[in-house]
Write a protein that holds these residues in place. Structure first.
Motif, PDB file in Angstrom:
ATOM      1  N   GLY A   1      29.862  10.590  30.526  1.00 16.56           N
ATOM      2  CA  GLY A   1      30.880  11.231  29.703  1.00 16.56           C
ATOM      3  C   GLY A   1      31.476  12.442  30.391  1.00 16.56           C
ATOM      4  N   PHE A   2      30.629  13.201  31.114  1.00 17.31           N
ATOM      5  CA  PHE A   2      31.155  14.361  31.823  1.00 17.31           C
ATOM      6  C   PHE A   2      32.056  13.926  32.969  1.00 17.31           C
ATOM      7  CE2 PHE A   2      31.026  17.558  35.171  1.00 17.31           C
ATOM      8  CZ  PHE A   2      31.491  18.661  34.471  1.00 17.31           C
ATOM      9  N   ARG A   3      31.662  12.880  33.688  1.00 18.34           N
ATOM     10  CA  ARG A   3      32.518  12.381  34.776  1.00 18.34           C
ATOM     11  C   ARG A   3      33.883  11.951  34.235  1.00 18.34           C
ATOM     12  NH1 ARG A   3      27.416  10.052  36.384  1.00 18.34           N
ATOM     13  NH2 ARG A   3      26.644  11.038  38.295  1.00 18.34           N
TER      14      ARG A   3
ATOM     15  N   LEU B   1      34.303  22.334  27.768  1.00 16.42           N
ATOM     16  CA  LEU B   1      33.326  21.387  28.295  1.00 16.42           C
ATOM     17  C   LEU B   1      32.792  20.501  27.183  1.00 16.42           C
ATOM     18  CD1 LEU B   1      31.321  23.827  30.614  1.00 16.42           C
ATOM     19  CD2 LEU B   1      32.986  22.094  31.327  1.00 16.42           C
ATOM     20  N   PRO B   2      32.402  19.266  27.507  1.00 15.40           N
ATOM     21  CA  PRO B   2      31.849  18.369  26.487  1.00 15.40           C
ATOM     22  C   PRO B   2      30.570  18.943  25.877  1.00 15.40           C
ATOM     23  CG  PRO B   2      32.389  17.165  28.491  1.00 15.40           C
ATOM     24  CD  PRO B   2      32.495  18.621  28.822  1.00 15.40           C
TER      25      PRO B   2
ATOM     26  N   TYR C   1      38.941  22.829  33.454  1.00 17.34           N
ATOM     27  CA  TYR C   1      37.973  21.834  32.970  1.00 17.34           C
ATOM     28  C   TYR C   1      37.421  22.166  31.584  1.00 17.34           C
ATOM     29  CZ  TYR C   1      38.225  20.112  37.709  1.00 17.34           C
ATOM     30  OH  TYR C   1      38.690  19.601  38.904  1.00 17.34           O
ATOM     31  N   GLU C   2      37.911  23.212  30.963  1.00 22.59           N
ATOM     32  CA  GLU C   2      37.442  23.557  29.623  1.00 22.59           C
ATOM     33  C   GLU C   2      38.388  22.993  28.572  1.00 22.59           C
ATOM     34  OE1 GLU C   2      37.172  27.796  29.819  1.00 22.59           O
ATOM     35  OE2 GLU C   2      35.205  27.770  30.765  1.00 22.59           O
TER      36      GLU C   2
ATOM     37  N   ALA D   1      39.713  13.037  33.264  1.00 21.46           N
ATOM     38  CA  ALA D   1      40.785  13.283  32.304  1.00 21.46           C
ATOM     39  C   ALA D   1      41.442  14.640  32.544  1.00 21.46           C
ATOM     40  CB  ALA D   1      40.230  13.204  30.883  1.00 21.46           C
ATOM     41  N   CYS D   2      40.623  15.638  32.856  1.00 22.36           N
ATOM     42  CA  CYS D   2      41.164  16.973  33.131  1.00 22.36           C
ATOM     43  C   CYS D   2      42.049  16.960  34.377  1.00 22.36           C
ATOM     44  CB  CYS D   2      40.032  17.973  33.305  1.00 22.36           C
ATOM     45  SG  CYS D   2      39.136  18.353  31.778  1.00 22.36           S
TER      46      CYS D   2
ATOM     47  N   HIS E   1      35.262  13.141  31.596  1.00 13.05           N
ATOM     48  CA  HIS E   1      35.936  14.382  31.216  1.00 13.05           C
ATOM     49  C   HIS E   1      36.638  15.004  32.424  1.00 13.05           C
ATOM     50  CE1 HIS E   1      36.554  18.382  29.487  1.00 13.05           C
ATOM     51  NE2 HIS E   1      35.936  18.887  30.547  1.00 13.05           N
ATOM     52  N   VAL E   2      35.957  15.042  33.575  1.00 13.11           N
ATOM     53  CA  VAL E   2      36.551  15.597  34.794  1.00 13.11           C
ATOM     54  C   VAL E   2      37.792  14.797  35.186  1.00 13.11           C
ATOM     55  CG1 VAL E   2      36.202  15.923  37.267  1.00 13.11           C
ATOM     56  CG2 VAL E   2      34.436  16.638  35.661  1.00 13.11           C
TER      57      VAL E   2
END
Length: 569
Positions: free
Chosen positions: A501-503, A467-468, A464-465, A508-509, A505-506
């Motif tokens: 945005g974090f969701r 991180l945003p 997950y890195e 996408a990862c 990001h997760v």
């Protein structure tokens, strides 16, 4: 320093009468046992019918596999990698593993395939040949599985190693429909050679487990490891039909628990029930029919295994009528005991969960079937010794756990001898009845999920890195009743847009990981529940994450995440 030792050595466990696994397979333990079914497996999708392999058939299959592998240049003393892809047939893998072990070949059997470390595994283990179900994956046509299998084939080719397909080259699917009137003769040259050619000290198995660096280690086992475990279970009375001697449901063959269940079946001549775990979600109607036919009598596994069983019983009421009365014993192992799950099991099945301690390096070493009651981990099995130590650096209730087991591993590949005692890195608390319960890890190097799979924190964070911006760090926790993780996200001052945005990001990862990583690993490392805290990630003076501060300050949030229903963010 204070020290306490529980349990005693047992010469009968240390020096079993049986010489090797070939003798276990080919020599009868009682009259007419050759007709006993030792594996209840499945045919391939979409029919998924039950396959019964009795001892006489197993003996013929072992000889056929050995002949085929010898023709491909394999010989005793070499190491063969036996790779299991998602959704492939556990029965074929089990047959290949039993045959190679009996022959004296060392088998590298990873829990799941890590593409990044596969070349390293092959080189460190001195692998000379690779076995996998390449054709089975192609026939099912699932894009991510096909991509994984092709990448594995490419890496194997780059390593300059020959490979053999379980289905295309060995045609093991034919074993599902074959039958034999009698076992091979006792004086069969190959049988005699296998029985005379190996011993309890013959190294036969390499299992993978997460290490502190985030890289998997390979755990070495001899033939005597699993045979001594069988003797210990026998002396504990576990093989009584009313306890653990009945048909065992096994959902993960590549785990030390699963392999022990397989050898227990060969030892007792009572079948192990092999069902590929992915099929529970993808073919529930067929799995329900398999369970109706197999009628398992005991289950050992982590919380997710029992969650799957409960889902099947709730979704198919006829299972409760036909199968529940036959279930006699349920044992939680591989993950922390879950009292809430125990209550659910009692409500649906009318049985309480027992608890047990078992590690990849030691196999099962304690059980409440020997003494104690959950959440205690129980008393040591015959032949096992448990050492508890503590000093002023630990909390008052905490003891370090070390294990000495006659059926433990014989070391890691490429590492020094582990010595007489295996220091587990776990902390436990002593209970008034003389037993002990699990507290946690002294070092937070990995997360153990509800199936008992050890997940390296380094690999999880790497997934997950980076991180945003605005996210100072995350703390992950295993979900209690499903495969996957929850994430406590440290986001000081974050607004709703930053959280969304974090969701994203997760998501996408996870999408990227499904292309770059093994599906098994992705499924277990996937974050399905998220909670945000308006704070910086607490650090130690050295700059490392202070897990103690996290668990103390945000215990309620972590507990809620652990119990959350899995939901892709």
């Amino acid at each position: 320093m204070e020290s306490v030792v529980l349990g005693e050595r047992d010469p009968a466990v240390e020096r079993p009468a049986i010489r090797n696994v070939a003798e276990l397979i080919f020599r009868s333990r009682r009259p007419d046992d050759e007709q006993d079914v030792v594996i209840l497996g499945c045919s391939h999708p979409p029919d998924l019918r039950t396959v019964r392999i009795d001892l006489r058939a197993l003996r013929h299959h072992v000889l056929a596999i050995v002949d085929a592998m010898e023709a491909r240049g394999v010989s005793p003393g070499q190491t063969v990698a036996l790779l299991r892809f998602p959704r492939t047939n556990e029965t074929m893998t089990a047959l290949a593993y039993l045959a190679l072990s009996a022959w004296g070949v060392r088998v590298l059997l990873p829990m799941y395939v890590e593409l990044e470390t596969l070349p390293e595994w092959l080189a460190m283990a001195d692998v000379t040949h690779v076995l996998a179900s390449f054709e089975e994956v192609e026939a099912q046509g699932i894009a991510e599985d096909v991509a994984l299998a092709r990448k594995v084939a490419e890496l194997v080719d780059q390593a300059g190693l020959p490979s053999t397909c379980l289905s295309r080259d060995l045609a093991l699917q034919r074993c599902f429909d074959s039958s034999f009137d009698a076992s091979p003769p006792d004086d069969h040259p190959r049988v005699l050679a296998m029985i005379e050619g190996t011993s309890l000290d013959t190294e036969s198995l390499l299992l993978t487990t997460s290490g502190t660096s985030g890289r998997s280690k390979m755990v070495r086992y001899t033939q005597g490891g699993y045979l001594r475990s069988c003797v210990s279970w026998e002396r504990a009375g576990f093989f009584d039909r009313s306890i653990l001697g009945g048909r065992c449901l096994n959902l993960l063959l590549g785990h030390s628990m699963g392999l022990r269940a397989l050898w227990n079946a060969v030892w007792t001549r009572v079948p192990v029930c092999l069902i590929t775990p992915e099929w529970f979600a993808e073919h529930p109607e067929h799995v329900a029919q398999l369970l109706l036919e197999m009628k398992p009598e005991h289950v050992t596994g982590g919380p997710t295994v029992f969650g799957l069983v409960l889902q099947m019983f709730e979704g198919f009421p006829e299972l409760a009528v036909a199968c529940a009365p036959r279930l006699r014993c349920l044992v939680s192992s591989g993950a922390a005991f879950d009292p809430e799950l125990d209550g659910m099991v009692q409500q649906v099945l009318g049985l309480s969960l027992h608890n047990a301690l078992g590690l990849t390096e030691t196999m099962q070493v304690t059980s409440t079937l020997v003494g104690g009651s959950p959440p205690s981990l129980g008393q040591p099995l015959p032949g096992v010794r448990i050492r508890l130590t503590r000093d002023e650096t630990l909390p008052d209730e905490a003891w370090r756990l070390a294990i000495q087991a006659p059926f433990g591993f014989c070391g890691y590949v490429g590492h020094p001898d582990p010595g007489e005692w295996f220091e587990t890195g776990d902390l436990v608390e002593r209970l008034p009845d003389g037993t002990f319960q699990y507290l946690g890890r002294e070092r937070w190097d990995y997360v153990k999920d509800s199936v008992g799979v050890k997940l390296s924190r380094a690999r999880i964070h790497g997934m997950y890195e980076p991180l945003p911006e605005g996210i100072s760090g995350i703390e992950v926790v295993a979900l209690a009743h499903a495969i996957g993780l929850g994430a406590l996200v440290f986001a000081p001052g974050a607004d709703e847009a930053a959280k969304e945005g974090f969701r994203a990001h997760v998501a996408a990862c996870l999408g990227r990981a499904k292309v770059e990583r093994d599906e098994f690993e992705c499924r277990h490392m996937a974050v399905h529940a998220i909670a945000f805290v308006d704070a910086e990630l607490p650090l130690t003076r050295k700059g490392n994450v202070s897990h103690a501060k996290v668990t103390e300050a945000w215990a309620d949030e972590l507990a809620s995440l652990r119990l959350a229903d899995p939901e892709v963010p």
